[in-house]
Design an enzyme around this catalytic site. Structure first.
Site, PDB file in Angstrom:
ATOM      1  N   LYS A 122       0.854  -1.189   0.000  1.00 41.84           N
ATOM      2  CA  LYS A 122       0.000   0.000   0.000  1.00 41.84           C
ATOM      3  C   LYS A 122       0.887   1.235   0.000  1.00 41.84           C
ATOM      4  O   LYS A 122       1.657   1.461   0.929  1.00 41.84           O
ATOM      5  CB  LYS A 122      -0.901   0.003   1.238  1.00 41.84           C
ATOM      6  CG  LYS A 122      -1.686   1.311   1.430  1.00 41.84           C
ATOM      7  CD  LYS A 122      -2.613   1.275   2.644  1.00 41.84           C
ATOM      8  CE  LYS A 122      -3.230   2.653   2.894  1.00 41.84           C
ATOM      9  NZ  LYS A 122      -4.125   2.688   4.073  1.00 41.84           N
TER      10      LYS A 122
ATOM     11  N   ASP B 122      -2.517  10.199   3.401  1.00 40.37           N
ATOM     12  CA  ASP B 122      -3.917   9.814   3.568  1.00 40.37           C
ATOM     13  C   ASP B 122      -4.640  10.857   4.406  1.00 40.37           C
ATOM     14  O   ASP B 122      -4.639  10.798   5.638  1.00 40.37           O
ATOM     15  CB  ASP B 122      -4.001   8.431   4.230  1.00 40.37           C
ATOM     16  CG  ASP B 122      -5.446   7.984   4.422  1.00 40.37           C
ATOM     17  OD1 ASP B 122      -6.351   8.623   3.849  1.00 40.37           O
ATOM     18  OD2 ASP B 122      -5.660   6.987   5.154  1.00 40.37           O
TER      19      ASP B 122
ATOM     20  N   LYS C 108     -10.044  13.096   7.787  1.00 37.54           N
ATOM     21  CA  LYS C 108      -9.613  12.690   9.127  1.00 37.54           C
ATOM     22  C   LYS C 108      -9.596  13.878  10.066  1.00 37.54           C
ATOM     23  O   LYS C 108      -9.522  15.033   9.638  1.00 37.54           O
ATOM     24  CB  LYS C 108      -8.193  12.112   9.053  1.00 37.54           C
ATOM     25  CG  LYS C 108      -8.103  10.739   8.437  1.00 37.54           C
ATOM     26  CD  LYS C 108      -6.679  10.219   8.478  1.00 37.54           C
ATOM     27  CE  LYS C 108      -6.569   8.849   7.843  1.00 37.54           C
ATOM     28  NZ  LYS C 108      -7.290   7.791   8.575  1.00 37.54           N
TER      29      LYS C 108
ATOM     30  N   ASP D 124       1.655   6.358   5.469  1.00 40.89           N
ATOM     31  CA  ASP D 124       0.686   5.414   4.929  1.00 40.89           C
ATOM     32  C   ASP D 124       1.195   4.702   3.668  1.00 40.89           C
ATOM     33  O   ASP D 124       0.466   3.944   3.048  1.00 40.89           O
ATOM     34  CB  ASP D 124      -0.647   6.137   4.660  1.00 40.89           C
ATOM     35  CG  ASP D 124      -1.857   5.243   4.865  1.00 40.89           C
ATOM     36  OD1 ASP D 124      -1.733   4.205   5.545  1.00 40.89           O
ATOM     37  OD2 ASP D 124      -2.931   5.590   4.326  1.00 40.89           O
TER      38      ASP D 124
ATOM     39  N   ASP E 210     -12.147   7.280   3.397  1.00 38.68           N
ATOM     40  CA  ASP E 210     -10.950   7.045   4.203  1.00 38.68           C
ATOM     41  C   ASP E 210     -10.559   5.558   4.223  1.00 38.68           C
ATOM     42  O   ASP E 210      -9.482   5.206   4.693  1.00 38.68           O
ATOM     43  CB  ASP E 210     -11.186   7.560   5.626  1.00 38.68           C
ATOM     44  CG  ASP E 210      -9.896   7.750   6.398  1.00 38.68           C
ATOM     45  OD1 ASP E 210      -8.807   7.670   5.774  1.00 38.68           O
ATOM     46  OD2 ASP E 210      -9.963   7.984   7.624  1.00 38.68           O
TER      47      ASP E 210
ATOM     48  N   GLU F  99      -9.401   3.830   1.908  1.00 44.49           N
ATOM     49  CA  GLU F  99      -8.851   3.901   0.551  1.00 44.49           C
ATOM     50  C   GLU F  99      -7.816   2.815   0.287  1.00 44.49           C
ATOM     51  O   GLU F  99      -7.601   2.432  -0.861  1.00 44.49           O
ATOM     52  CB  GLU F  99      -8.239   5.284   0.310  1.00 44.49           C
ATOM     53  CG  GLU F  99      -6.787   5.476   0.797  1.00 44.49           C
ATOM     54  CD  GLU F  99      -6.620   5.340   2.300  1.00 44.49           C
ATOM     55  OE1 GLU F  99      -7.634   5.476   3.023  1.00 44.49           O
ATOM     56  OE2 GLU F  99      -5.488   5.077   2.761  1.00 44.49           O
TER      57      GLU F  99
ATOM     58  N   ARG G 246      -7.748  -0.388   0.903  1.00 43.66           N
ATOM     59  CA  ARG G 246      -8.318  -1.604   0.302  1.00 43.66           C
ATOM     60  C   ARG G 246      -8.713  -1.356  -1.157  1.00 43.66           C
ATOM     61  O   ARG G 246      -8.736  -2.281  -1.960  1.00 43.66           O
ATOM     62  CB  ARG G 246      -9.506  -2.090   1.144  1.00 43.66           C
ATOM     63  CG  ARG G 246     -10.645  -1.114   1.230  1.00 43.66           C
ATOM     64  CD  ARG G 246     -11.586  -1.399   2.399  1.00 43.66           C
ATOM     65  NE  ARG G 246     -11.050  -0.918   3.673  1.00 43.66           N
ATOM     66  CZ  ARG G 246     -11.653  -1.077   4.844  1.00 43.66           C
ATOM     67  NH1 ARG G 246     -12.810  -1.727   4.915  1.00 43.66           N
ATOM     68  NH2 ARG G 246     -11.106  -0.617   5.940  1.00 43.66           N
TER      69      ARG G 246
HETATM   70  N1  BES Z   1      -4.307   4.573   6.764  1.00 40.19           N
HETATM   71  C1  BES Z   1      -5.472   4.344   7.517  1.00 40.19           C
HETATM   72  C2  BES Z   1      -5.263   3.319   8.621  1.00 40.19           C
HETATM   73  C3  BES Z   1      -4.402   3.755   9.765  1.00 40.19           C
HETATM   74  C4  BES Z   1      -4.974   4.315  10.885  1.00 40.19           C
HETATM   75  C5  BES Z   1      -3.054   3.519   9.756  1.00 40.19           C
HETATM   76  C6  BES Z   1      -4.186   4.665  11.953  1.00 40.19           C
HETATM   77  C7  BES Z   1      -2.276   3.876  10.822  1.00 40.19           C
HETATM   78  C8  BES Z   1      -2.835   4.443  11.930  1.00 40.19           C
HETATM   79  C9  BES Z   1      -6.583   3.825   6.625  1.00 40.19           C
HETATM   80  O1  BES Z   1      -6.579   4.281   5.327  1.00 40.19           O
HETATM   81  C10 BES Z   1      -7.868   4.270   7.237  1.00 40.19           C
HETATM   82  O2  BES Z   1      -8.097   5.446   7.270  1.00 40.19           O
HETATM   83  N2  BES Z   1      -8.667   3.333   7.703  1.00 40.19           N
HETATM   84  C11 BES Z   1      -9.900   3.634   8.312  1.00 40.19           C
HETATM   85  C12 BES Z   1     -10.912   2.652   7.841  1.00 40.19           C
HETATM   86  C13 BES Z   1     -12.316   2.983   8.249  1.00 40.19           C
HETATM   87  C14 BES Z   1     -12.781   4.231   7.528  1.00 40.19           C
HETATM   88  C15 BES Z   1     -13.204   1.831   7.926  1.00 40.19           C
HETATM   89  C16 BES Z   1      -9.700   3.547   9.820  1.00 40.19           C
HETATM   90  O3  BES Z   1      -8.987   2.654  10.265  1.00 40.19           O
HETATM   91  O4  BES Z   1     -10.230   4.393  10.526  1.00 40.19           O
HETATM   92 ZN    ZN Z   2      -4.743   4.837   4.611  1.00 40.93          ZN
HETATM   93 MN    MN Z   3      -7.647   6.115   5.142  1.00 38.73          MN
END
Ligand code: BES
Ligand code: ZN
Ligand code: MN
Length: 495
Positions: A266, A271, A278, A289, A348, A350, A352
């Site tokens: 990834k 992000d 966020k 990220d 967010d 993204e 996947r």
């Molecule tokens: N890059 C983030 C995941 C992440 C969160 C990595 C904290 C490191 C620390 C990912 O893209 C994300 O934002 N995931 C969301 C998914 C949700 C919207 C279902 C998350 O984990 O909040």
């Molecule tokens: Zn991310």
């Molecule tokens: Mn994200």
């Protein structure tokens, strides 16, 4: 940096420093005992006085002991003797190496008491010493304008005692390559997102392929990505002014045409969350990220450097996730390269979306196994904290292989269940499925989503959201899971 094995005569060894272990009971390790007698019992005297307790994390630098050639001795705590294990050895050398980098000492011999050979054989001991040394010497490639402090003087490390010198030397060489790969990963991940863009990552991959004749790079630009019909990847990229890149690195080191191992990273260079923006606190950390992408690039340089007898392909989906005027919106539906449609309920989620198109791309290689590496979910951090990465997959043997590699490399992961019930949460009224399944079991529903694109391939997923970088005062990339991946690859290569 030079790594070698020391053999006999620690007392007469011409190095700046001997690194010796002390147990918490105030007892010297066996190499330390021989040095103690060479210098007339000075070490025992010092322990008797209570100057050094041998606790894990403790070090003491001594100078000008009589009867030995080295000008310094560095004592490092091994903890309790009956608890001596691989991890206490690692800790003892980690703090000792860190202490050495704060001095002008340039050469040393490591002579700590070794745990049982079944726990730590010559190869893994040597590899660990080289890896830890590399981490101790790592400095963040910061953009501070003040004059940089001089780099550490340490440039020669001898390891011992070992039984099989050639095996240990191979461990040292592999460990040095691992340390270099970790440094590369950390350098890439630590760069700010205004420098490390998708285009930058692609150029970096190209440059690395130039440096290693056995590594080939191919970069798909936006029109080429469109030709591949990667609609989900493009949906993420469309909100940013930074164009996406899809990077293919290939290393062919096996004799006959062998089905490749495909690593998928990834590479979200920033992000922001997109329209599902966020919260501001900690948002800067989303420059990390792309840690999965950095780990994949690092792993390919490692196999190329060591010329392992493997066939390995690295795929990196590199995009920036931004809330621009053309950004994808909650409720939009994208068509993935596989043809399956996805309702993007949260922009967010993204990671996947880019990975599903990359995983589909992996199919054309008829892979022996596919492993994706991603800072995918905050939910994984909630579940496992910062010590274990999450691992899931559709092939138990592959998952087990990764669990074992993580243990051997002291870069562990923990399996979460990936059973069919979780698919319920991804149901959509408007597309084949949604890209999110609610908060509950978020690390698992993310993997469930990826699983819809990996059917028929042996696949595992590493969620490194909690382990790839640290926040707070120590903010920065950790270089994980490169030790795990390296061990996995070395193991497959018969090391
Ligand atoms: N890059 C983030 C995941 C992440 C969160 C990595 C904290 C490191 C620390 C990912 O893209 C994300 O934002 N995931 C969301 C998914 C949700 C919207 C279902 C998350 O984990 O909040
Ligand atoms: Zn991310
Ligand atoms: Mn994200």
């Amino acid at each position: 940096m030079e790594f070698a094995v020391w053999t006999k005569g620690l007392a007469t060894l011409a190095v700046d420093c001997l690194v010796l272990g002390v147990f918490e009971e105030g007892e010297l390790g066996s190499e330390a005992r021989s040095i103690d007698s060479a210098c007339g019992g000075r070490l025992k005297k010092l322990l008797a006085r209570g100057d050094f307790a041998g606790r894990p994390g403790e070090t003491l630098l001594l100078g000008d002991l009589p009867g030995i050639a080295a000008t310094h001795v560095l004592l490092t705590g091994l903890g309790q003797r009956k608890q001596l294990q691989r991890r206490s050895y690692r800790k003892a050398w980690t703090v000792a190496a860190a202490a050495l980098t704060r001095t002008r000492i340039s050469s040393c011999a490591v002579a700590l008491e070794r745990p049982d050979a079944r726990q730590l054989d010559d190869y893994h001991l040597a590899r660990m010493v080289a890896e830890v040394t590399g981490s101790a010497l790592y400095r963040i490639n910061d953009l501070k304008t003040a004059r940089k402090p001089p780099p550490p003087a340490l440039s020669k490390v001898l390891v011992g005692p070992v039984r099989r010198g050639a095996v240990a030397q191979r461990g040292l060489d592999d460990g040095a390559a691992l340390a270099a790969a970790m440094s590369l990963q950390r350098d890439l991940a630590n760069l700010p997102a205004n420098v490390c863009t998708p285009v930058y990552l692609a150029e970096e991959a190209r440059a690395l392929a130039k440096r290693h004749s056995n590594l080939k790079a191919r970069v798909l630009d936006e029109p080429a990505i469109r030709k591949e019909k990667m609609g989900c990847l493009l949906a993420v990229a469309q909100g940013s002014h930074q164009p996406p890149r899809f990077i293919v690195l290939e290393y062919q080191g096996s004799k006959k045409q062998q089905q490749p191992l495909v690593l998928v990273g990834k590479g979200v260079t920033f992000d922001s969350g997109g329209i599902s923006l966020k919260d501001p606190p900690g948002m800067d950390e989303m420059k990390f990220d792309m840690s999965g992408a950095a780990a994949v690039i690092a792993a390919l340089t490692l196999v190329a450097q060591l010329r392992l007898p493997l066939h390995v392909v690295g795929l990196v989906a590199a995009v920036e996730n931004m809330p621009g005027g053309r950004a994808v919106k909650p409720g939009d539906i994208a068509t993935s390269a596989s043809g399956q449609t996805v309702e993007i309920l949260n922009t967010d989620a993204e990671g996947r979306l880019i990975l599903c198109d990359a995983l589909h791309y992996a199919r054309r290689f008829n892979p022996a196994a596919v492993i994706d590496i991603a800072t995918l979910t905050g939910a994984c951090v909630i579940a496992l904290g910062h010590h274990h990465a999450g691992v899931m997959g559709n092939d138990e043997a592959l998952v087990r292989e990764l669990l074992e590699a993580g243990k051997r490399a002291d870069d562990r992961c923990w399996q979460l269940p990936l059973t069919e019930e979780y698919a319920e949460q991804l149901k959509s009224n408007f597309a084949d499925f949604a890209n999110v399944g609610g908060r509950d079991g978020g690390a698992i529903t993310a993997a469930t989503f990826l699983g819809k694109f990996t059917q028929g391939m042996k696949w595992a997923h590493l969620d490194i959201a909690g382990t790839a970088y640290q926040g707070g005062a120590q903010k920065g990339s950790t270089g994980r899971p490169t030790p795990l991946l390296a061990d996995f690859l070395l193991h497959r290569a018969g090391r």
